[in-house]
Design an enzyme around this catalytic site. Structure first.
Site, PDB file in Angstrom:
ATOM      1  N   ASP A 207       1.157  -1.182  -0.033  1.00 26.99           N
ATOM      2  CA  ASP A 207      -0.025  -0.263   0.164  1.00 26.99           C
ATOM      3  C   ASP A 207       0.960   1.161   0.113  1.00 26.99           C
ATOM      4  O   ASP A 207       1.653   1.602   0.834  1.00 26.99           O
ATOM      5  CB  ASP A 207      -0.858  -0.059   1.383  1.00 26.99           C
ATOM      6  CG  ASP A 207      -1.888   1.264   1.231  1.00 26.99           C
ATOM      7  OD1 ASP A 207      -1.708   2.160   0.686  1.00 26.99           O
ATOM      8  OD2 ASP A 207      -2.986   1.045   1.942  1.00 26.99           O
ATOM      9  N   LYS A 233      -3.493  12.242  -1.487  1.00 24.05           N
ATOM     10  CA  LYS A 233      -2.307  12.696  -0.553  1.00 24.05           C
ATOM     11  C   LYS A 233      -1.405  13.629  -1.326  1.00 24.05           C
ATOM     12  O   LYS A 233      -1.745  14.517  -1.820  1.00 24.05           O
ATOM     13  CB  LYS A 233      -1.789  11.544   0.128  1.00 24.05           C
ATOM     14  CG  LYS A 233      -3.049  10.517   0.859  1.00 24.05           C
ATOM     15  CD  LYS A 233      -2.396   9.574   1.779  1.00 24.05           C
ATOM     16  CE  LYS A 233      -3.436   8.634   2.121  1.00 24.05           C
ATOM     17  NZ  LYS A 233      -4.143   9.373   3.309  1.00 24.05           N
TER      18      LYS A 233
HETATM   19  C1  LIG Z   1      -2.420   3.801   4.031  1.00 21.31           C
HETATM   20  C2  LIG Z   1      -4.044   4.093   3.813  1.00 21.31           C
HETATM   21  N1  LIG Z   1      -4.628   3.038   2.997  1.00 21.31           N
HETATM   22  C3  LIG Z   1      -5.930   3.111   2.459  1.00 21.31           C
HETATM   23  C4  LIG Z   1      -6.408   4.192   2.691  1.00 21.31           C
HETATM   24  C5  LIG Z   1      -7.945   4.443   2.251  1.00 21.31           C
HETATM   25  O1  LIG Z   1      -8.197   4.588   1.179  1.00 21.31           O
HETATM   26  P1  LIG Z   1      -9.439   4.623   0.639  1.00 21.31           P
HETATM   27  O2  LIG Z   1     -10.393   5.750   1.525  1.00 21.31           O
HETATM   28  O3  LIG Z   1      -9.461   5.403  -0.829  1.00 21.31           O
HETATM   29  O4  LIG Z   1      -9.905   3.600   0.701  1.00 21.31           O
HETATM   30  C6  LIG Z   1      -5.924   5.370   3.558  1.00 21.31           C
HETATM   31  C7  LIG Z   1      -6.549   6.481   3.943  1.00 21.31           C
HETATM   32  O5  LIG Z   1      -5.983   7.530   4.271  1.00 21.31           O
HETATM   33  C8  LIG Z   1      -4.483   5.014   3.881  1.00 21.31           C
HETATM   34  O6  LIG Z   1      -3.829   6.083   4.565  1.00 21.31           O
END
Ligand SMILES: Cc1ncc(COP(=O)(O)O)c(C=O)c1O
Length: 426
Positions: A207, A233
Site C-alpha cells: 500500500d 495525498k
Molecule cells: C495507508 C492507507 N491505505 C488506505 C487508505 C484508505 O483509502 P480509501 O479511502 O481510498 O479506501 C488510506 C486513507 O487514508 C491510507 O492512509
C-alpha cells in the site's frame, strides 16, 4: 544550531530550494496558513482548478457525451502511466480506479486465488485499519483454513525486518504492508522484504498511499508483484479522487478480478451478455469512474513528474531532518517525543510528535487565539500530531514557524482553552 541559526538556516534553505517555483503552481489562499496535512489531502494545483472548470463547462456542459471518446474513457490508463513513472513502474502496469480499499480487495482476492493451497496472509499492526478490515473480510470469505498473521511493533513506531520475516513461511500466500506507516511514517525496506517473500513463494502487495509522490519507490527494480495507493495525498488529486492499482506485467494475465464489471470487459460497448476480461491491467477496472475527480488527478501527477521524484524525496528528508533538529533543541523539554523514526532512510514524508496533550495542542495550532498564524497538521489517536511535509509547497520557513508556534502554545498554555472532545474527522 541555536534558535537564531534555525531561522537563518530556513531562509537560506528556501533561497537555495530547487523546487521553490512549484509552490506558485498551487492555489494558496493565504500565506498566514501553514498547511502541513498534504499527507492526508494535498493542496489544490492551480491547473486543476482551471481544468475542473473546463471539465464541467466545456466537456460536460457543452460537449456532453462526446467527451467520453474525446477525453474521459482512456484516462484511467493514461493517468496510470504517469503515476507509473512516479512509482518506478512501466507503462501499462498502473491504472486509476475505485478507492484504495476496493483496489486492495480486488488485488488481495486475486492473489489468494492464484496462490491456491497457501492459506496465510501476513500484515502488521501498524497498517492502516482499512487494509486490515479488508483482509479480515477476505479470510472469512476464503474459509476456516485461512488466517491473518500480524507482525508486532515493539515500540509502536517501527517493525523490524526480522519480525516480518519471522511471519513469512512456505504457507504464506500474500504479504500486505503499507510502505510508509500512516501514524509514525515508518518506511519499510521494500527491496529486502519483497525479495524475501519471493524466495518463500509469497506474493507482496504494497500500500503506497503515504509514499507515492513523496519518496522514491522502484517497483520494477524490486520486482514488486502488486501495489495500491491513494491519489488525494501527495499526488494532489483532490478530495475523494480515485485510487491507483499496480500489477507487475508478468502477473497480469495470471490474475482475475473478483468484481467483473463492464469497464473491465474486453469490449464494454459490444454489450455482450458474457463477460470476457480485457487484456492486461484494464480488466481490474470495474464501473464508470467519477469523471470530475478522475480528471482532476492529472495536473498534480504531471507536476510531480516535472519536479522529479528524486528531488522531491531529497527535499522531504531535508525538511523533516530540519524539524527533528529543532525538536531536539527546542521541543523535547516541553514534553514532546518523536513518534517517527529518527533515521531518514526509514521514514516517509511526515513526522509524528507525541504529547499527552496532543489533541488540544493540535486544536490550538488550527484555531489560533494568540497568533496570526494558523497551522494545519492532523491528529491520530491516542497522542500523535502528524506534520506532513509536502516538498512541492512546504517551505523551510514554515517548518521553522511551526516549531516556534508549538513553543508559544506550550509556554502560554494556550491549549488549555480547548476541549478534548474529538470532532468527527481529526
Ligand atoms: C495507508 C492507507 N491505505 C488506505 C487508505 C484508505 O483509502 P480509501 O479511502 O481510498 O479506501 C488510506 C486513507 O487514508 C491510507 O492512509
Amino acid at each position: 544550531m541555536t534558535t537564531i541559526n534555525h531561522k537563518d538556516f530556513a531562509k537560506e534553505a528556501d533561497n537555495k530550494d530547487l523546487l521553490r517555483k512549484f509552490r506558485d503552481e498551487f492555489f494558496i489562499s493565504t500565506d498566514q496558513t501553514i498547511y502541513l496535512d498534504g499527507n492526508s489531502l494535498g493542496r489544490l494545483p492551480k491547473h486543476s482548478k482551471e481544468l475542473i472548470s473546463d471539465v464541467t463547462i466545456k466537456q460536460w456542459g457543452t460537449e456532453l457525451i462526446e467527451s467520453w471518446n474525446k477525453q474521459w474513457y482512456n484516462k484511467p490508463v493514461k493517468i496510470g502511466d504517469k503515476i507509473a513513472n512516479i512509482v518506478g513502474a512501466l507503462p501499462g502496469e498502473v491504472i486509476v480506479s475505485d478507492s484504495t480499499s476496493l483496489n486492495l480487495y480486488k488485488l488481495a482476492h486475486a492473489a489468494l486465488k492464484f496462490q491456491k493451497g497457501k492459506t496465510t496472509v501476513v500484515s502488521d499492526e501498524l497498517n492502516f485499519p482499512t487494509d486490515l478490515y479488508i483482509l479480515q473480510g477476505l479470510i472469512k470469505e476464503f474459509g476456516p483454513d485461512y488466517k491473518l498473521e500480524l507482525a508486532h511493533s515493539a515500540d509502536g513506531i517501527s517493525i523490524t525486518t526480522d519480525e516480518i520475516k519471522s511471519k513469512i513461511d512456505e504457507n504464506t500466500a500474500l504479504v500486505v504492508l503499507s510502505l510508509v506507516a500512516f501514524k509514525s511514517a515508518f518506511m519499510y525496506n521494500i527491496a529486502e522484504i519483497t525479495a524475501y517473500a519471493r524466495k518463500m513463494g509469497a506474493l507482496v502487495l504494497w500500500d503506497l498511499s503515504h509514499a507515492a509522490g513523496a519518496v522514491k519507490i522502484n517497483l520494477t527494480e524490486n520486482e514488486v508483484d502488486l501495489a495500491v495507493g491513494c491519489t488525494y495525498k501527495y499526488l494532489n488529486g483532490g478530495p475523494g479522487s480515485p485510487a491507483f492499482l499496480y500489477i507487475k506485467k508478468e502477473l497480469q494475465d495470471k490474475l482475475s478480478t473478483p468484481i467483473q464489471g463492464w469497464f473491465g470487459d474486453a469490449s464494454p460497448f459490444e454489450f455482450d451478455l458474457k463477460y470476457r476480461p480485457a487484456r492486461g491491467i484494464r480488466k481490474f477496472l470495474t464501473g464508470t469512474p467519477p469523471v470530475l475527480n478522475l480528471m482532476a488527478i492529472e495536473p498534480g501527477v504531471e507536476m510531480i513528474n516535472a519536479a522529479g521524484i528524486n528531488n522531491i524525496h531529497a527535499k522531504s528528508i531535508q525538511l523533516s531532518d530540519f524539524f527533528i533538529s529543532m525538536l531536539n533543541t527546542e521541543l523535547l523539554q516541553l514534553g514532546f517525543i518523536l513518534g517517527s523514526p529518527a533515521d531518514s532512510s526509514k521514514r516517509g514524508s511526515h513526522i509524528s510528535l507525541k504529547h499527552v496533550e496532543a489533541y488540544r495542542i493540535c486544536q490550538a495550532l488550527i484555531h489560533p487565539k494568540k497568533s496570526q498564524t494558523k497551522i494545519i497538521p492532523d491528529f491520530r489517536e491516542p497522542d500523535n500530531i502528524r506534520f506532513g511535509f509536502t516538498p512541492l509547497y512546504t517551505t523551510f520557513t514554515e517548518v521553522y514557524k511551526t516549531v516556534q508556534r508549538l513553543k508559544e502554545i506550550m509556554i502560554s498554555k494556550e491549549f488549555e482553552d480547548f476541549s478534548n472532545l474529538r470532532s468527527e474527522v481529526t
